[in-house]
Design a protein around this motif. Sequence first.
Motif, PDB file in Angstrom:
ATOM      1  N   LEU A   1       0.828  -1.213   0.000  1.00  0.00           N
ATOM      2  CA  LEU A   1       0.000   0.000   0.000  1.00  0.00           C
ATOM      3  C   LEU A   1       0.861   1.262   0.000  1.00  0.00           C
ATOM      4  CD1 LEU A   1      -2.797  -0.927   2.574  1.00  0.00           C
ATOM      5  CD2 LEU A   1      -2.868  -1.095   0.084  1.00  0.00           C
ATOM      6  N   ILE A   2       2.118   1.138   0.346  1.00  0.00           N
ATOM      7  CA  ILE A   2       3.122   2.206   0.427  1.00  0.00           C
ATOM      8  C   ILE A   2       2.854   3.099   1.632  1.00  0.00           C
ATOM      9  CG2 ILE A   2       4.340   4.094  -0.724  1.00  0.00           C
ATOM     10  CD1 ILE A   2       3.377   2.794  -3.404  1.00  0.00           C
ATOM     11  N   ALA A   3       1.685   3.702   1.691  1.00  0.00           N
ATOM     12  CA  ALA A   3       1.279   4.552   2.822  1.00  0.00           C
ATOM     13  C   ALA A   3      -0.249   4.570   2.842  1.00  0.00           C
ATOM     14  CB  ALA A   3       1.844   5.958   2.671  1.00  0.00           C
ATOM     15  N   GLY A   4      -0.801   5.071   3.928  1.00  0.00           N
ATOM     16  CA  GLY A   4      -2.250   5.134   4.029  1.00  0.00           C
ATOM     17  C   GLY A   4      -2.842   3.800   4.415  1.00  0.00           C
ATOM     18  N   GLY A   5      -4.096   3.591   4.011  1.00  0.00           N
ATOM     19  CA  GLY A   5      -4.747   2.349   4.386  1.00  0.00           C
ATOM     20  C   GLY A   5      -6.046   2.116   3.651  1.00  0.00           C
ATOM     21  N   VAL A   6      -6.609   0.943   3.926  1.00  0.00           N
ATOM     22  CA  VAL A   6      -7.880   0.532   3.352  1.00  0.00           C
ATOM     23  C   VAL A   6      -8.804   0.176   4.513  1.00  0.00           C
ATOM     24  CG1 VAL A   6      -9.028  -1.171   1.888  1.00  0.00           C
ATOM     25  CG2 VAL A   6      -6.723  -0.362   1.292  1.00  0.00           C
ATOM     26  N   ILE A   7     -10.022   0.707   4.466  1.00  0.00           N
ATOM     27  CA  ILE A   7     -11.009   0.473   5.519  1.00  0.00           C
ATOM     28  C   ILE A   7     -12.168  -0.302   4.925  1.00  0.00           C
ATOM     29  CG2 ILE A   7     -12.604   1.578   7.137  1.00  0.00           C
ATOM     30  CD1 ILE A   7     -10.765   4.085   6.934  1.00  0.00           C
ATOM     31  N   SER A   8     -12.615  -1.310   5.653  1.00  0.00           N
ATOM     32  CA  SER A   8     -13.780  -2.084   5.223  1.00  0.00           C
ATOM     33  C   SER A   8     -14.706  -2.234   6.431  1.00  0.00           C
ATOM     34  CB  SER A   8     -13.342  -3.454   4.711  1.00  0.00           C
ATOM     35  OG  SER A   8     -14.462  -4.212   4.354  1.00  0.00           O
ATOM     36  N   ILE A   9     -15.954  -1.793   6.241  1.00  0.00           N
ATOM     37  CA  ILE A   9     -16.939  -1.909   7.311  1.00  0.00           C
ATOM     38  C   ILE A   9     -18.313  -2.140   6.699  1.00  0.00           C
ATOM     39  CG2 ILE A   9     -17.180   0.604   7.463  1.00  0.00           C
ATOM     40  CD1 ILE A   9     -17.833   0.172  10.465  1.00  0.00           C
ATOM     41  N   LYS A  10     -19.001  -3.133   7.222  1.00  0.00           N
ATOM     42  CA  LYS A  10     -20.361  -3.460   6.782  1.00  0.00           C
ATOM     43  C   LYS A  10     -20.468  -3.559   5.262  1.00  0.00           C
ATOM     44  CE  LYS A  10     -22.653  -1.623  10.826  1.00  0.00           C
ATOM     45  NZ  LYS A  10     -23.655  -0.717  11.361  1.00  0.00           N
ATOM     46  N   GLY A  11     -19.492  -4.220   4.646  1.00  0.00           N
ATOM     47  CA  GLY A  11     -19.545  -4.448   3.210  1.00  0.00           C
ATOM     48  C   GLY A  11     -19.104  -3.273   2.350  1.00  0.00           C
ATOM     49  N   LYS A  12     -18.724  -2.172   2.979  1.00  0.00           N
ATOM     50  CA  LYS A  12     -18.250  -1.010   2.217  1.00  0.00           C
ATOM     51  C   LYS A  12     -16.731  -0.941   2.321  1.00  0.00           C
ATOM     52  CE  LYS A  12     -22.482   1.526   2.481  1.00  0.00           C
ATOM     53  NZ  LYS A  12     -23.145   2.770   2.685  1.00  0.00           N
ATOM     54  N   TYR A  13     -16.110  -0.530   1.225  1.00  0.00           N
ATOM     55  CA  TYR A  13     -14.669  -0.579   1.085  1.00  0.00           C
ATOM     56  C   TYR A  13     -14.174   0.825   0.725  1.00  0.00           C
ATOM     57  CZ  TYR A  13     -10.291  -2.309  -1.069  1.00  0.00           C
ATOM     58  OH  TYR A  13      -8.989  -2.547  -1.398  1.00  0.00           O
ATOM     59  N   TYR A  14     -13.246   1.354   1.508  1.00  0.00           N
ATOM     60  CA  TYR A  14     -12.698   2.687   1.278  1.00  0.00           C
ATOM     61  C   TYR A  14     -11.176   2.578   1.182  1.00  0.00           C
ATOM     62  CZ  TYR A  14     -17.308   3.741   3.143  1.00  0.00           C
ATOM     63  OH  TYR A  14     -18.654   3.762   3.378  1.00  0.00           O
ATOM     64  N   ASP A  15     -10.621   2.926   0.038  1.00  0.00           N
ATOM     65  CA  ASP A  15      -9.189   2.784  -0.198  1.00  0.00           C
ATOM     66  C   ASP A  15      -8.526   4.163  -0.168  1.00  0.00           C
ATOM     67  OD1 ASP A  15      -6.603   2.302  -1.103  1.00  0.00           O
ATOM     68  OD2 ASP A  15      -7.253   0.746  -2.502  1.00  0.00           O
ATOM     69  N   TYR A  16      -7.756   4.391   0.873  1.00  0.00           N
ATOM     70  CA  TYR A  16      -7.032   5.648   1.041  1.00  0.00           C
ATOM     71  C   TYR A  16      -5.526   5.413   0.974  1.00  0.00           C
ATOM     72  CZ  TYR A  16     -11.581   7.211   2.656  1.00  0.00           C
ATOM     73  OH  TYR A  16     -12.915   7.499   2.745  1.00  0.00           O
ATOM     74  N   SER A  17      -5.119   4.436   0.182  1.00  0.00           N
ATOM     75  CA  SER A  17      -3.706   4.090   0.108  1.00  0.00           C
ATOM     76  C   SER A  17      -2.994   4.938  -0.947  1.00  0.00           C
ATOM     77  CB  SER A  17      -3.524   2.612  -0.209  1.00  0.00           C
ATOM     78  OG  SER A  17      -3.932   2.334  -1.536  1.00  0.00           O
ATOM     79  N   LEU A  18      -1.716   5.140  -0.730  1.00  0.00           N
ATOM     80  CA  LEU A  18      -0.892   5.858  -1.697  1.00  0.00           C
ATOM     81  C   LEU A  18      -0.765   5.043  -2.981  1.00  0.00           C
ATOM     82  CD1 LEU A  18       0.843   8.277  -2.419  1.00  0.00           C
ATOM     83  CD2 LEU A  18       2.770   7.173  -1.255  1.00  0.00           C
ATOM     84  N   LYS A  19      -0.724   3.739  -2.859  1.00  0.00           N
ATOM     85  CA  LYS A  19      -0.629   2.870  -4.032  1.00  0.00           C
ATOM     86  C   LYS A  19      -1.791   3.124  -4.987  1.00  0.00           C
ATOM     87  CE  LYS A  19      -0.642  -1.861  -5.609  1.00  0.00           C
ATOM     88  NZ  LYS A  19      -1.159  -3.137  -5.465  1.00  0.00           N
ATOM     89  N   THR A  20      -3.009   3.157  -4.479  1.00  0.00           N
ATOM     90  CA  THR A  20      -4.181   3.398  -5.318  1.00  0.00           C
ATOM     91  C   THR A  20      -4.138   4.792  -5.924  1.00  0.00           C
ATOM     92  OG1 THR A  20      -5.503   1.845  -4.061  1.00  0.00           O
ATOM     93  CG2 THR A  20      -6.708   3.483  -5.332  1.00  0.00           C
ATOM     94  N   LEU A  21      -3.709   5.767  -5.153  1.00  0.00           N
ATOM     95  CA  LEU A  21      -3.599   7.127  -5.671  1.00  0.00           C
ATOM     96  C   LEU A  21      -2.591   7.185  -6.810  1.00  0.00           C
ATOM     97  CD1 LEU A  21      -4.348  10.127  -5.438  1.00  0.00           C
ATOM     98  CD2 LEU A  21      -2.473  10.353  -3.800  1.00  0.00           C
ATOM     99  N   LEU A  22      -1.432   6.554  -6.627  1.00  0.00           N
ATOM    100  CA  LEU A  22      -0.413   6.551  -7.676  1.00  0.00           C
ATOM    101  C   LEU A  22      -0.893   5.784  -8.903  1.00  0.00           C
ATOM    102  CD1 LEU A  22       2.819   6.010  -5.554  1.00  0.00           C
ATOM    103  CD2 LEU A  22       2.063   8.118  -6.667  1.00  0.00           C
TER     104      LEU A  22
END
Length: 161
Positions: free
Chosen positions: A130-151
């Motif tokens: 992920l390089i930096a940041g993180g991924v959050i998953s709650i109640k079937g919802k997925y939020y990707d705040y990683s540097l890898k995804t941004l790049l």
Amino acid sequence: MSLQIFDLSPMQKYLHTTNDARQMQTALQRMSEKMFTTGSITTEVLQQTLPYELATFVTRLMQEHKVTGKDRVQLQSFLTSLTNAVNNLPVVALTLARPPQVTFLQNVQEWFLRSYNTLVLLDIAIDASLIAGGVISIKGKYYDYSLKTLLDSTQKPVEKK
């Protein structure tokens, strides 16, 4: 004994992760086993069986719910209800690039407590890609705040000349 409702929010200092919850459940199970071997639960047994903060919290809950350490049926019902309350806490899966510090875990929990008025357990996974940041998953919802995804999302194809 009727169904007991527990406010576990004061336990946010002790319960951060699903691993913390498993340790608490193990400690409560040891306490239950001690009750059946000794016939009762005293403050001394609580302090010998549970970590200090948890022993203090359980003692306070017992007082609030008028649970005596001498009535096995009442105490077993209390311990079962407390274990169920911990089991029913919402779990937030959090994948991070590196292991978090305790202050980070506390901040995330405080945010959920303020925003949703509920204590959550964090299920932590580490993924260095992920390089930096993180991924959050709650109640079937997925939020990707990683540097890898941004790049990856801003990467333009390189043209060959």
